[in-house]
Structure formats: C-alpha cells, structure tokens
Scaffold this motif. Structure first.
Motif, short mmCIF file in Angstrom:
data_model
loop_
_atom_site.label_atom_id
_atom_site.label_comp_id
_atom_site.label_asym_id
_atom_site.label_seq_id
_atom_site.Cartn_x
_atom_site.Cartn_y
_atom_site.Cartn_z
N THR A 71 0.83 -1.22 0.00
CA THR A 71 0.00 0.00 0.00
C THR A 71 0.86 1.26 0.00
OG1 THR A 71 -0.21 -0.28 2.41
CG2 THR A 71 -2.04 -1.03 1.06
N SER A 125 -16.17 2.06 -0.67
CA SER A 125 -15.68 1.16 0.36
C SER A 125 -15.34 -0.22 -0.18
CB SER A 125 -16.73 1.01 1.48
OG SER A 125 -17.91 0.41 0.97
N GLU A 126 -15.61 -0.46 -1.46
CA GLU A 126 -15.33 -1.76 -2.06
C GLU A 126 -13.91 -1.79 -2.62
OE1 GLU A 126 -18.44 -2.16 -4.91
OE2 GLU A 126 -19.93 -2.80 -3.44
N THR A 127 -13.28 -2.94 -2.53
CA THR A 127 -11.91 -3.11 -3.01
C THR A 127 -11.89 -4.12 -4.14
OG1 THR A 127 -11.09 -2.69 -0.78
CG2 THR A 127 -9.57 -3.75 -2.31
N ASP A 128 -11.11 -3.80 -5.18
CA ASP A 128 -10.92 -4.74 -6.28
C ASP A 128 -9.84 -5.73 -5.86
OD1 ASP A 128 -10.46 -6.13 -8.56
OD2 ASP A 128 -10.08 -4.40 -9.84
N PHE A 129 -10.27 -6.84 -5.26
CA PHE A 129 -9.30 -7.79 -4.74
C PHE A 129 -8.60 -8.58 -5.84
CE2 PHE A 129 -11.63 -7.10 -0.77
CZ PHE A 129 -10.57 -6.97 0.12
N PHE A 133 -5.65 -6.32 -6.58
CA PHE A 133 -4.86 -6.31 -5.35
C PHE A 133 -4.06 -7.60 -5.22
CE2 PHE A 133 -4.45 -6.50 -0.64
CZ PHE A 133 -3.85 -5.27 -0.43
N LEU A 191 -5.77 2.09 -5.01
CA LEU A 191 -6.83 1.95 -4.02
C LEU A 191 -7.28 3.33 -3.56
CD1 LEU A 191 -5.22 -0.78 -1.72
CD2 LEU A 191 -7.14 -1.15 -3.28
N ILE A 212 -9.09 3.24 2.00
CA ILE A 212 -8.80 1.81 2.03
C ILE A 212 -7.29 1.58 2.11
CG2 ILE A 212 -8.96 -0.34 0.71
CD1 ILE A 212 -11.63 0.64 -0.36
N ASN A 213 -6.53 2.37 1.36
CA ASN A 213 -5.08 2.24 1.39
C ASN A 213 -4.54 2.43 2.80
OD1 ASN A 213 -2.22 3.33 1.27
ND2 ASN A 213 -2.48 2.87 -0.89
#
Length: 552
Positions: free
Chosen positions: A74, A371-375, A378, A429, A433-434
């Motif tokens: 991050t 609030s959603e993360t592209d996992f 990632f 990110l 979130i980061n």
C-alpha cells in the motif's frame, strides 16, 4: 491467577493477537509534546507480553508475513505516481543521498560489532531500528529463517527505535531555533521549488473594469498556471437593462466590462490576478443565484472516470459544468485539466440545476462503491511482487540476498501505482482503504514479531541495554545528519524540504508529521516521497548484506 491467564492466552492465539493490538493501539495515541511512538507501540506491547509468556506466546509466521505485505504494497501504490513524476528533478540526487546515509550507518554498525562487543545479529537489528525501517527488519529475518538468533534482530530494532524517532526531530528543530529561521518563509521557498502550493481554495467576486480585457477570452485574461477557476459570471442582459443573467463560462467565454466573475483559487493567486481584472466586491455575487445554476460535492466512483484526466473525460464540455475544487484525503485544491481522477475524490461541481441528478449518476457518488476493493488487482499485484521478491541473488558460496516480501511488492506497487490502470483493471486503491490496509499490516506485523522476540529482549536488555541504546542513537545521528545537512548544504534546499527529505530517508512518518504541522503545508511531502522508495530498498538490501558480512 497469572498462571491461568498465561495458559489461557497461550492456547488462544487469536485473543492474544488482538489483545496485543488493542493495548498497543491505545498506547499509540499517547504523545508528549506532540511526539509519540505511533503504532510501533504495538511492537513494545508484544515484546512485553512475549517476555512474560516466554516460549508459550507465539504467532503463526504467516501473520507477520501478511502484515508486511499489506504495509509495503500500500505504501508503494500511494507513492508511485508522485515518485516517478518527480524522479527526474531532485529524485536522483535524493536517492544518492539516501544511499550515502544507509552505507554510513552500515559502517557504524560494523564498528559497533568490531569494537563494541555487540552480537552481529543484534547489531543488524540496531541498523533496522536506528533507521526505523520495518521491511529491512523483515528481510533480514527472512535471511535467518527459523534460526533462534532471529529474535535478536527484534531486540536491536526495538531498543533503537524510540530514539530513532526523536533524534531526527530534535536535530531539525535545534537547527531551526539556533538559526532563528522563519518557518513561513522556508515554507514559501519549499512550495515554489516543489510546485506543491496546495493552499486551501478560497472564492472571491471581481467586477471587470479593465478596458483592455474587453473581448478577450477567460483563458487569455487569466493565465492557466495560476490555477484559477471561474465558476460563474453575471452579466447585464442589455446595456440599458438592470436585469442580469448568471451563466457558467468556458475558457472561450469573452469578457465585457461590468461582468462579475466568481473566482476560485488560492489566496495568493487571486491576489495576483484581481488587480489586473478590476475590483474585488464584498457583496453577494453570482454564487447566490441557485435557481438555474447549482453546486454540489460529488464522489468520484464511476470506474470509467478513474485513472483519466479531467480533460480526457470531456465531462465539463458534455454537461456545461465546471469542477472548481477537488478534495483528496485531507487535501483540497483547484484541479487542472491534467488532474488525474482517483476513486474516492470528492469534487465540487457547478452546473445547471436541471442536470445535477444526471451528473451525480454519471460521476458515481456512491459511498458503498468507495468502500469496495478490487481484490483481483490487489491479489495480482501482491502476487507479482512476491514472485519478484523471491528472485535470489547469490553472494559468495553460502549466502544470497533477495528483495523478499518487503522489496518485491514495494517495487511492483510503485510501478502499478504509477500506471494507475490497465484497461478495465485499476491498480490503485482509494486513500481510505489504502491507509486502513497499511495500518492493519503494521499492527499485524508488529504484534507477531514482538511476541516472538519478547523473551530474548528481556535477557539482552538486562545484559547490554544502555550500550545498545547508545549505539542505536549513534547510528541514527549519523544517518540523520547526512540526510538533513546533505539536503540543506549540498543540495541547497530550504529547511522544510530538508526535513521532508530527512523523514523520507529515515522512512519515518512521525518526522513528516512534525514538519507538516510546523509548515502547515503539503510541500514536505514532495521530498518525502522522492527519497522514501529508494531509501527503503537500499535498507532492505543492505540489511541482508550486512548480516552476511558480519556473520561470516
């Protein structure tokens, strides 16, 4: 009672982990004169509990590994865009300065082992702690594997760390006070040299009185480099009519005497342009008319816009709107057409009132989306970093170095953070979130490492505590003086920039927070980001080489 608690915690590692994190994070909020240990307090709580529990308190190795990956990856994503942008300026010189500081610190470590009777592994820990670099500690730990001596790394690290936070701040503060520096003037110099004059935007109304501007376009009358936006203008419908009309201008809108412009920009830029336009008016202007034109703050969450410049999106032309302000994290500024939009940016849009619902939908404006993360991206990024980190570079017959779980993901993240997006894949990110992942990574790593090293720490500190503290302070002082005075005297930088370079070279955000609070500016961040990635990579590699050299 204590025996029962010891047994209970030793059989419930999850409870032990979050007990360590909870107590440590509570203590991290304690500050003396504005200076505190931050999340490294979690490490000291882990060491304390580990010293009490001895061998009974152990965390699975994967806890510290996941924590380290989250932390360095991050950091790289966040620093990547700025790092490569400013590398062509002072970035190379700062990187050389970082290398000199790291090598000088390593020489000091060698001397402590040769003449100070310090355990070599503990001395490498002193090196990592005195330079406040967690990834270097992890890289050296990887080299030792499951060796019992690995715990001595954390002993040296934790002994040296507290003064390594305080000493650089004291050096910078002592210089400023002894030279009676005007911090405001130093900040202005830093902002001019860095181009990072991110003053909070202000708005003013000005009536056009300069006859020479009659018929000129806004782009001709107001230089683009001043970063001023005209969000609305008010004009009489006819020369004999008192009724006025309020509209949203474009850069091609021509000016007339008597027009009232609503300007948004930094206080300094407005002070520069207003006398050439006309006279500032303190009465209400076109901004009060919200019947036809309205404004709203809107979140950027539309994936089609992320990673593109405002100019590329054609948003302002499409909707007849203007983006007057952009808030990213804690910083608000006037964006330029070349500003790249990031997910989570909050923009202030001035547009026809009838189009506001459509504009909000187009920009996204979804708190859930932010609030959603592209996992997928990632995971791919961390996977590439882990693969790069596992490339082995042999040194001698029986030793090798590698970037490891600290260096590999850092380098990949810097590159991906700079790229931003590849087709439909977003590598970056949102800031919230980061920062959350970064903080989570640190507390996981510190808690696991502290619990592991606690028993060895108590023995080593009782035996050589004051000597270890003294040698750690010496290593920190050598590195900090090279970074600070090298930037100040050799590179001829101002105090703010030099202290930012000191923070980045020490890879210590507490120092950056110190200079940021004094300067009330984002200017120190430029030097910090310029030097931090190179300093971190040098420390990761040198810690392993130093370990090999001292244990031959």
């Amino acid at each position: 009672m204590f025996d029962f608690l010891l047994s209970f915690l030793s059989h419930n590692p999850i409870i032990l982990l979050f007990l360590t994190i909870g107590i440590g994070f509570f203590l991290s909020e304690i500050k003396i004169k504005g200076i505190g240990l931050g999340v490294v307090a979690v490490l000291f709580v882990g060491i304390g509990l580990g010293a009490w529990g001895k061998e009974a308190f152990r965390m699975p190795e994967i806890i510290s590994q996941i924590g380290l990956l989250l932390f360095v990856y991050t950091i790289g994503l966040h620093a990547g865009p700025a790092f490569f942008r400013i590398l062509k300026n002072n970035g190379v010189l700062l990187s050389v300065l970082a290398l000199v500081a790291v090598l000088s610190a390593s020489v000091a470590v060698w001397l402590t082992v040769k003449y100070g009777n310090i355990n070599p592994v503990t001395a490498v820990g002193l090196f990592c702690g005195a330079l406040t670099n967690t990834p270097a500690l992890a890289a050296a730990g990887e080299s030792l594997g499951k060796s019992p001596e690995a715990a001595f790394l954390t002993v040296g690290y934790s002994v040296a760390y507290p003064l390594a936070v305080a000493i650089p701040i004291l050096i910078a503060q002592f210089y400023a006070q002894s030279r009676k520096l005007n911090i405001a003037e130093e900040t202005k110099r830093a902002e001019i040299s860095s181009g990072e004059n991110n003053e909070p935007p202000v708005a003013k109304n000005v009536v056009i009185e300069n006859a020479a501007l009659e018929g000129l376009t806004i782009s001709e009358a107001i230089p683009p480099d001043l970063m001023i936006k005209v969000s609305r203008y008010e004009r009489r419908k006819t020369s004999h009519d008192e009724e006025t009309d309020v509209q949203i201008p474009t850069l091609q809108t021509t000016l007339k005497r008597g027009d009232i412009l609503h300007l948004v920009g930094s206080a300094a830029s407005l002070l520069t342009i207003i006398p050439t336009l006309g006279t500032e008016i303190s009465s209400a202007g076109p901004e009060t008319r919200r019947d036809q034109i309205d404004y709203r703050r809107i979140l950027i969450t539309n994936s089609e816009l992320v990673g593109r410049t405002i100019e590329e999106t054609k948003f302002e032309e499409k909707y007849g709107a203007v983006i007057t302000r952009l808030r990213r994290g804690d910083t608000e500024f006037v964006p330029s057409p070349k500003t790249v939009l990031e997910r989570g940016d909050r923009v202030r849009v001035v547009a026809p009132a009838s189009k506001m619902p459509e504009i909000s939908k187009y920009l996204g404006d979804s708190f859930r989306a932010i609030s959603e993360t592209d996992f997928f991206s990632f995971a791919v990024g961390i996977l590439l970093g882990a693969l790069l980190g596992n490339i082995v570079i042999p040194i001698g017959e029986h030793f090798s170095i590698k970037l490891g779980l600290a260096g590999g993901p850092l380098i990949v993240a810097l590159i991906l953070g700079y790229i931003g997006r590849t087709g439909p894949i977003f590598w970056t990110l949102p800031l919230n979130i980061n920062f959350t992942f970064r903080q989570l990574g640190l507390v996981l790593f510190f808690s696991a490492v502290g619990l592991k090293a606690g028993g060895s720490f108590a023995e080593a500190f009782a035996d050589q505590g004051l000597r270890l503290i003294g040698f750690g302070a010496l290593i920190t002082t050598i590195s900090a003086c090279i970074l600070f005075f090298g930037s100040l005297w050799i590179m001829k930088s101002d105090w703010v920039t030099s202290t930012g370079a000191l923070a980045g070279g020490q890879t210590q955000p507490a120092i950056l927070s110190f200079v940021g609070n004094m300067a009330k500016s984002e200017a120190p961040n430029v030097a910090y980001v310029s030097i931090l990635p190179a300093a971190m990579i040098f420390k990761i590699l040198v810690a392993q080489i130093l370990l090999w050299f001292l244990t031959l």
